[in-house]
Design an enzyme around this catalytic site. Structure first.
Site, PDB file in Angstrom:
ATOM      1  N   GLU B  69       0.717  -1.302   0.033  1.00 44.48           N
ATOM      2  CA  GLU B  69       0.093  -0.004  -0.087  1.00 44.48           C
ATOM      3  C   GLU B  69       0.690   1.307   0.025  1.00 44.48           C
ATOM      4  O   GLU B  69       0.826   1.991  -0.969  1.00 44.48           O
ATOM      5  CB  GLU B  69      -0.819  -0.108   1.158  1.00 44.48           C
ATOM      6  CG  GLU B  69      -2.426  -0.364   0.916  1.00 44.48           C
ATOM      7  CD  GLU B  69      -3.167  -0.505   2.108  1.00 44.48           C
ATOM      8  OE1 GLU B  69      -4.179  -0.853   1.798  1.00 44.48           O
ATOM      9  OE2 GLU B  69      -2.801  -0.640   3.218  1.00 44.48           O
ATOM     10  N   GLU B 312     -10.649  16.565  38.676  1.00 42.63           N
ATOM     11  CA  GLU B 312     -11.697  17.468  38.880  1.00 42.63           C
ATOM     12  C   GLU B 312     -11.437  19.061  38.818  1.00 42.63           C
ATOM     13  O   GLU B 312     -12.069  19.873  38.463  1.00 42.63           O
ATOM     14  CB  GLU B 312     -12.419  17.121  39.936  1.00 42.63           C
ATOM     15  CG  GLU B 312     -13.160  15.648  39.872  1.00 42.63           C
ATOM     16  CD  GLU B 312     -14.482  15.438  40.915  1.00 42.63           C
ATOM     17  OE1 GLU B 312     -14.443  16.068  42.140  1.00 42.63           O
ATOM     18  OE2 GLU B 312     -15.216  14.613  40.558  1.00 42.63           O
TER      19      GLU B 312
END
Lengths: 95, 505
Positions: B69, B312
Site C-alpha cells: 500500500e 476534577e
C-alpha cells in the site's frame, strides 16, 4: 515514434518454466516481425532478485520497454499479440 | 499397532506488543502466518510494523516488511514518531522492505497469463539477506486490487504461505474488513491463511471510539477469548489492556498505614492495610478531596513519595484548597515527595488515561497513589469501557503493593450510589462513605466505614466537621436514621430504646 526507433526491452521471468519459455518465444516472434532494431535482455529473478527489487517487479513474466521513452510495462506470457503491440505503442503492420 | 508420531507442541513467539502476549498466552504461533484483519483505521499497519520493531528491539530478530500500500518512505516517516528508527535498522541489516506499493503513473497492460513468482522470489531473497525470523505483509487487499484475476492471487498467496512456513517464518498478514462484525476479510482470504486470525476493531459506541483486539483462533494452541481494549500511543504504538487476563496473585499484607486522620484510623481498626484499595464515596463538596489530602500528607510526613491524579480541579484550585486545610502541596512537590498530575478527563480516551497513570506510577514509584476522582473519568467512557478501566487500574495498583485511594462522586447530594461504586465495590478492600445529613435545617456531614476487608471496623455513622486544620471526626449520630438512603429522620430516645430491645434476645 515508429518501428524504426531503437528498442531496449527487458523481460523478467521466474525460472525456466513453460510460461517463461512461452513469453520468450512470443516476444521474439513479435520483435522479429515488428521491429527493425531492438535489444532484448532476459532476466531471471531467481538469479537476480536484487534487480527485480530495483525495478519493483511483482508479476512474472513482466516486459519493460526501457527505450524509447516513456517506460512501458506489460505483464503476462505475451500470448495476446494485440495487447503487446498496444503496450509497445506499435500498430500492427499487417491487419 | 502403535503409531509413534513425533509431534512437537506449537511454540509461541513473543510479539513484544505490550499486553498482547498476555492475551495470546505467550505470543503468535511460531513458524505460522497470522491473519490480522480490521476495518480502515483499525491500526493494522501499526500492528504489523510493531511486530517487526519489537522483534528487533527486544529479541534482535531481523524482519522483512512487505508493503503493498504505502511506499517505504511513508512508512519510515509515519513510524519515526513511535521512536522506531527504521532507516537505522535498515542500515544495520535488521529491517528490509520489499516494496510492492503501486508505482505512481505506471500503467500496466496484461497480455496473457502470469503469476507472482517475482514477488515470492523477492520476499525469499529479503528473508535470506537479513536472516529474518519475522515477516509482515501489509496488506492483502492491496494485492488483490492490483490484479483482475483474484483466483490467481489467491493461489499465489497460498504458495507464499507455504514458502514462509517452510522457512520457519512467523508472519503477520493484514487484511481489510468492510464491517466490524461479519465475515473475517474480503476476497475470502481466511480460507488459505486461516490457521490463526486476530481481529482489530475500532467501534463507535455511544459517540466514543473504542479499539479492541480479539484473537479469533489459533490453530492447535490456546489463547484468551473475547475482545480486549487497546490504544495506540503516539510514542510506543499499540498497548493492549488485558483486563480479565490479569492474574489475581497479589499478596496480602497485614501492615497498616495511617489514613492521615487519627480518628479514621480508629474507625478502621488501626488504619488502612499497606496493599489495600480504598474507595471514598460522597456527594460533591462533602470532603473527598480533603480526605485525599490527608492521605497524601500522612505519606509525606513519613518521607514517602505519593502520586496524585486530579481530574476534577485545576492545579491552582487544588493547591489553594490544600493550603486552606494546612497542607503545602507546592512544598511537598519541591521536596520531591509529591507529584500531582492534573488533567481534564476529556483530553484523552480512557485507555490513554490508564496507560498514562500506569507509566506515571512506574516512573515515580510512589508509596501511595490517590485518584480524585475516578468518577470524573466516567464521562469519557462507555459503561463497559469504564468497568474494564476500573478493574485494570485496581489490579495494577494492587500488584505494586501500595495503598491506593480513589474517590467517587455520587450523583445525589444525599445518599445514593454511583456507577463507580458499583464497579468498584467488589474489588476494593475498604469503602468509606461521606454523606450530607440534613438536621434541623442545617447541612451536617457524616462518615462511615462501610467495608474493611480483613479487619474489624466501627459500624457507626459519625459526624465530622471541616476547618483550617482539616477534618475532625466527632461522635456518632445517635437519634437519626436513614442517612445512607438520603432520607434522614429523627427518632425519639424512647423509640431508640424500643428498637434496641427488639434485638436484645
Amino acid at each position: 515514434m515508429s518501428a524504426q526507433d531503437v528498442y531496449l526491452l527487458k523481460l523478467y521471468i521466474t525460472g525456466h518454466t513453460p510460461r517463461s519459455a512461452q513469453a520468450i518465444s512470443n516476444l521474439q516472434r513479435i520483435c522479429d516481425q515488428e521491429l527493425a532494431d531492438y535489444q532484448l535482455q532476459v532476466i531471471d529473478v531467481l538469479e537476480h532478485p536484487g534487480l527485480a527489487e530495483d525495478e519493483k517487479i511483482l508479476a512474472t513474466p513482466t516486459l519493460i520497454r526501457e527505450l524509447p521513452p516513456p517506460l512501458r510495462r506489460i505483464i503476462g506470457d505475451l500470448s495476446n499479440t494485440e495487447k503487446v503491440l498496444l503496450g509497445l505503442d506499435l500498430k500492427p503492420i499487417r491487419r | 499397532m502403535e503409531v509413534n508420531h513425533p509431534v512437537s507442541p506449537l511454540v509461541k513467539l513473543s510479539t513484544g506488543i505490550e499486553g498482547f502476549d498476555l492475551i495470546a498466552e505467550g505470543g503468535l504461533p511460531k513458524g505460522r502466518t497470522t491473519l490480522v484483519a480490521g476495518t480502515a483505521g483499525s491500526a493494522k499497519t501499526v500492528f504489523a510494523a510493531q511486530f517487526l520493531a519489537e522483534g528487533i528491539r527486544r529479541h534482535q530478530q531481523a524482519g522483512v516488511f512487505v508493503t503493498f500500500e504505502e511506499p517505504p518512505t511513508d512508512i519510515r516517516r509515519n513510524l519515526l514518531s513511535m521512536s522506531w528508527d527504521i532507516l537505522q535498522w535498515e542500515t544495520d541489516g535488521l529491517w528490509t522492505f520489499v516494496d510492492v506499493s503501486p508505482i505512481p503513473g505506471m500503467e500496466q497492460i496484461e497480455a496473457g497469463n502470469f503469476d507472482l513468482g517475482a514477488l515470492l522470489a523477492r520476499i525469499e531473497h529479503a528473508i535470506r539477506k537479513v536472516g529474518a525470523k519475522r515477516v509482515a505483509i501489509d496488506s492483502l487487499g492491496a494485492v488483490f486490487s492490483q490484479f483482475t484475476n483474484s483466483s490467481m492471487v489467491r493461489e499465489e498467496m497460498r504458495r507464499l504461505g507455504a514458502a514462509l512456513r517452510n522457512m520457519g517464518i512467523t508472519a503477520v498478514l493484514t487484511a481489510e474488513r468492510t464491517q466490524e462484525f461479519g465475515e473475517i476479510a474480503r476476497f475470502g482470504v481466511e480460507e488459505f491463511v486461516a490457521d490463526n486470525v486476530v481481529i482489530l476493531r475500532n467501534v463507535l459506541e455511544e459517540e466514543k471510539r473504542r479499539r479492541t483486539v480479539e484473537i479469533l483462533k489459533f490453530r492447535g494452541t490456546t489463547h484468551q477469548k473475547g475482545e480486549y481494549p487497546f490504544t495506540v500511543l503516539p510514542d510506543s504504538g499499540i498497548v493492549v489492556i488485558p483486563v480479565s487476563a490479569i492474574e489475581l496473585k497479589q499478596r496480602s499484607s497485614d501492615l497498616r498505614v495511617s489514613s492521615g486522620n487519627a480518628e479514621l484510623n480508629r474507625m478502621t481498626g488501626g488504619g488502612f492495610f499497606q496493599d489495600s484499595l480504598i474507595l471514598v464515596s460522597g456527594a460533591t463538596g462533602c470532603g473527598k478531596t480533603l480526605m485525599t489530602a490527608e492521605f497524601i500528607a500522612a505519606s509525606i510526613t513519613h518521607g514517602e513519595r505519593c502520586l496524585l491524579f486530579a481530574y476534577e480541579e485545576s492545579r491552582e484550585q487544588l493547591f489553594r484548597n490544600a493550603s486552606g486545610w494546612g497542607y503545602d502541596f507546592k512544598r511537598f512537590e519541591e521536596e520531591g515527595l509529591l507529584k500531582v498530575i492534573c488533567a481534564y478527563p476529556e483530553t484523552a480516551g480512557l485507555e490513554d488515561h490508564l496507560i498514562r497513570i500506569k507509566s506515571h506510577i512506574d516512573g515515580f514509584k510512589p508509596r501511595r497513589v490517590a485518584v480524585d476522582s475516578v468518577s470524573a473519568l466516567e464521562r469519557v467512557a462507555t459503561n463497559r469501557g469504564f468497568r474494564e478501566f476500573i478493574i485494570s487500574l485496581a489490579s495494577f495498583v494492587k500488584q505494586r503493593e501500595i495503598p491506593g485511594l480513589f474517590t467517587a462522586t455520587t450523583a445525589n447530594l444525599m445518599g445514593g450510589p454511583s456507577i463507580t461504586e458499583s464497579h468498584f465495590s467488589s474489588i476494593t478492600d475498604t469503602i468509606i462513605l461521606l454523606r450530607y445529613v440534613e438536621m434541623l435545617g442545617e447541612m451536617r456531614r457524616g462518615i462511615t466505614v462501610l467495608k474493611m476487608r480483613g479487619s474489624m471496623h466501627e459500624k457507626e455513622i459519625r459526624e465530622f466537621t471541616i476547618d483550617g486544620q482539616g477534618m475532625h471526626i466527632n461522635a456518632p449520630f445517635r437519634n437519626i436514621i436513614g442517612i445512607l438512603s438520603g432520607r434522614p429522620e429523627f427518632i425519639t430516645p424512647a423509640e431508640m430504646e424500643r428498637m434496641g430491645h427488639l434485638f436484645s434476645d
